[in-house]
Design a protein around this motif. Structure first.
Motif, PDB file in Angstrom:
ATOM      1  N   GLU A  55       0.864  -1.177   0.000  1.00  0.00           N
ATOM      2  CA  GLU A  55       0.000   0.000   0.000  1.00  0.00           C
ATOM      3  C   GLU A  55       0.897   1.222   0.000  1.00  0.00           C
ATOM      4  OE1 GLU A  55      -4.014   1.409   2.233  1.00  0.00           O
ATOM      5  OE2 GLU A  55      -2.382   0.792   3.552  1.00  0.00           O
ATOM      6  N   ARG A  57       1.183   5.677  -0.892  1.00  0.00           N
ATOM      7  CA  ARG A  57       0.539   6.971  -1.081  1.00  0.00           C
ATOM      8  C   ARG A  57       0.557   7.302  -2.566  1.00  0.00           C
ATOM      9  NH1 ARG A  57       2.904  12.182  -0.819  1.00  0.00           N
ATOM     10  NH2 ARG A  57       4.878  11.206  -0.278  1.00  0.00           N
ATOM     11  N   GLN A  58      -0.590   7.805  -3.056  1.00  0.00           N
ATOM     12  CA  GLN A  58      -0.706   8.180  -4.455  1.00  0.00           C
ATOM     13  C   GLN A  58      -0.417   9.665  -4.621  1.00  0.00           C
ATOM     14  OE1 GLN A  58      -4.352   6.926  -6.299  1.00  0.00           O
ATOM     15  NE2 GLN A  58      -4.045   8.182  -8.098  1.00  0.00           N
ATOM     16  N   LYS A  63      -4.440   6.617  -0.978  1.00  0.00           N
ATOM     17  CA  LYS A  63      -3.536   5.474  -0.984  1.00  0.00           C
ATOM     18  C   LYS A  63      -4.089   4.408  -1.920  1.00  0.00           C
ATOM     19  CE  LYS A  63      -1.494   6.027   3.541  1.00  0.00           C
ATOM     20  NZ  LYS A  63      -0.988   5.339   4.710  1.00  0.00           N
ATOM     21  N   VAL A  64      -3.201   3.589  -2.434  1.00  0.00           N
ATOM     22  CA  VAL A  64      -3.578   2.474  -3.296  1.00  0.00           C
ATOM     23  C   VAL A  64      -2.966   1.216  -2.713  1.00  0.00           C
ATOM     24  CG1 VAL A  64      -3.358   1.445  -5.589  1.00  0.00           C
ATOM     25  CG2 VAL A  64      -3.757   3.907  -5.362  1.00  0.00           C
ATOM     26  N   LEU A 108       0.132   0.858 -12.370  1.00  0.00           N
ATOM     27  CA  LEU A 108       0.593   1.538 -11.171  1.00  0.00           C
ATOM     28  C   LEU A 108       2.040   1.949 -11.405  1.00  0.00           C
ATOM     29  CD1 LEU A 108      -0.800  -0.806  -8.356  1.00  0.00           C
ATOM     30  CD2 LEU A 108      -1.824   1.308  -9.249  1.00  0.00           C
ATOM     31  N   VAL A 110       5.061   3.058  -9.914  1.00  0.00           N
ATOM     32  CA  VAL A 110       5.664   3.164  -8.584  1.00  0.00           C
ATOM     33  C   VAL A 110       6.983   3.924  -8.705  1.00  0.00           C
ATOM     34  CG1 VAL A 110       6.562   1.898  -6.592  1.00  0.00           C
ATOM     35  CG2 VAL A 110       4.555   1.019  -7.824  1.00  0.00           C
ATOM     36  N   GLU A 123       5.989  15.238  -9.511  1.00  0.00           N
ATOM     37  CA  GLU A 123       4.740  15.870  -9.958  1.00  0.00           C
ATOM     38  C   GLU A 123       4.951  16.633 -11.266  1.00  0.00           C
ATOM     39  OE1 GLU A 123       1.011  18.523  -8.320  1.00  0.00           O
ATOM     40  OE2 GLU A 123       2.659  18.049  -6.967  1.00  0.00           O
ATOM     41  N   PRO A 134      -2.399   5.892 -12.119  1.00  0.00           N
ATOM     42  CA  PRO A 134      -1.965   6.182 -10.749  1.00  0.00           C
ATOM     43  C   PRO A 134      -0.442   6.146 -10.605  1.00  0.00           C
ATOM     44  CG  PRO A 134      -3.749   4.580 -10.748  1.00  0.00           C
ATOM     45  CD  PRO A 134      -3.325   4.758 -12.171  1.00  0.00           C
ATOM     46  N   VAL A 135       0.095   7.200 -10.000  1.00  0.00           N
ATOM     47  CA  VAL A 135       1.521   7.275  -9.695  1.00  0.00           C
ATOM     48  C   VAL A 135       1.648   7.184  -8.183  1.00  0.00           C
ATOM     49  CG1 VAL A 135       3.596   8.715  -9.763  1.00  0.00           C
ATOM     50  CG2 VAL A 135       2.084   8.598 -11.757  1.00  0.00           C
ATOM     51  N   LEU A 136       2.359   6.154  -7.737  1.00  0.00           N
ATOM     52  CA  LEU A 136       2.527   5.887  -6.315  1.00  0.00           C
ATOM     53  C   LEU A 136       3.939   6.257  -5.895  1.00  0.00           C
ATOM     54  CD1 LEU A 136       0.769   2.402  -6.226  1.00  0.00           C
ATOM     55  CD2 LEU A 136      -0.253   4.682  -6.108  1.00  0.00           C
TER      56      LEU A 136
END
Length: 185
Positions: A55, A57-58, A63-64, A108, A110, A123, A134-136
């Motif tokens: 898990e 933070r996105q 969170k993912v 995802l 990561v 960012e 999604p970027v974690l």
């Protein structure tokens, strides 16, 4: 000048050695001992193993958790903004995500945040490349450690049951993702 060539060869040999270690040594053995339940699929990094859960933070909030995505095909892609091969694969990954997200495909991204010069670079990079998947943020090395990310980009293709079907080191192409995911459940 000759000394620079020697160092370049030494670095190249070291990188190739890490690739061999990653492909043939780290992909076998101890990580296959853990299982989620008796009689179930072992948790590990080899094809056919249940992907280790995480898990993170996105970017942008929330969170993912990987296990929450069961029922979908997932690409876990470990990357960094400073990595030229990572930059090369982003347009194909974005195009593939846009074409397949309605069909239950999730990418995802990561980010290996601890390797970034400045965390805010992530960012800016995401905006510049138009990334909508999604970027974690792996800002404590949990995922890069669990997934043994020695070289990047490294990607794991995970089926709808959470099982690893492919591991890919290097930049993925649209065609490769399309062909590989087509054969997965």
């Amino acid at each position: 000048m000759k000394r620079n060539h020697i160092w370049a060869v030494v670095v190249l040999v070291a990188l190739l050695a890490w690739g061999v270690v990653d492909a043939y040594v780290l992909d076998t053995g101890a990580e296959n001992a853990a299982t989620s339940e008796p009689g179930s699929v072992p948790i590990g990094l080899k094809k056919g193993n249940l992907a280790p859960d995480f898990e993170l933070r996105q970017l942008g909030g929330g969170k993912v958790k990987l296990s929450d995505l069961r029922g979908k095909k997932v690409i876990v892609n470990l990357w960094a903004t400073w990595c030229p091969p990572c930059r090369a694969e982003i347009p194909d990954m974005q195009r593939f995500y846009e074409a397949n997200k309605a069909n239950g495909v999730v990418i995802l991204g990561v980010n290996l945040t601890t390797t970034e010069t400045k965390p805010e670079d992530v960012e800016a990079f995401v905006q510049a490349y138009g990334m909508t998947f999604p970027v974690l943020l792996d800002d404590e090395k949990h995922v890069s450690g669990a997934y043994k990310a020695i070289s990047i980009p490294t990607s794991f293709l995970i089926d709808s049951n959470g099982v690893i079907r492919e591991k890919y080191i290097g930049p993925m192409s649209y065609e490769w993702m399309e062909k590989t995911l087509a054969g997965m459940q």
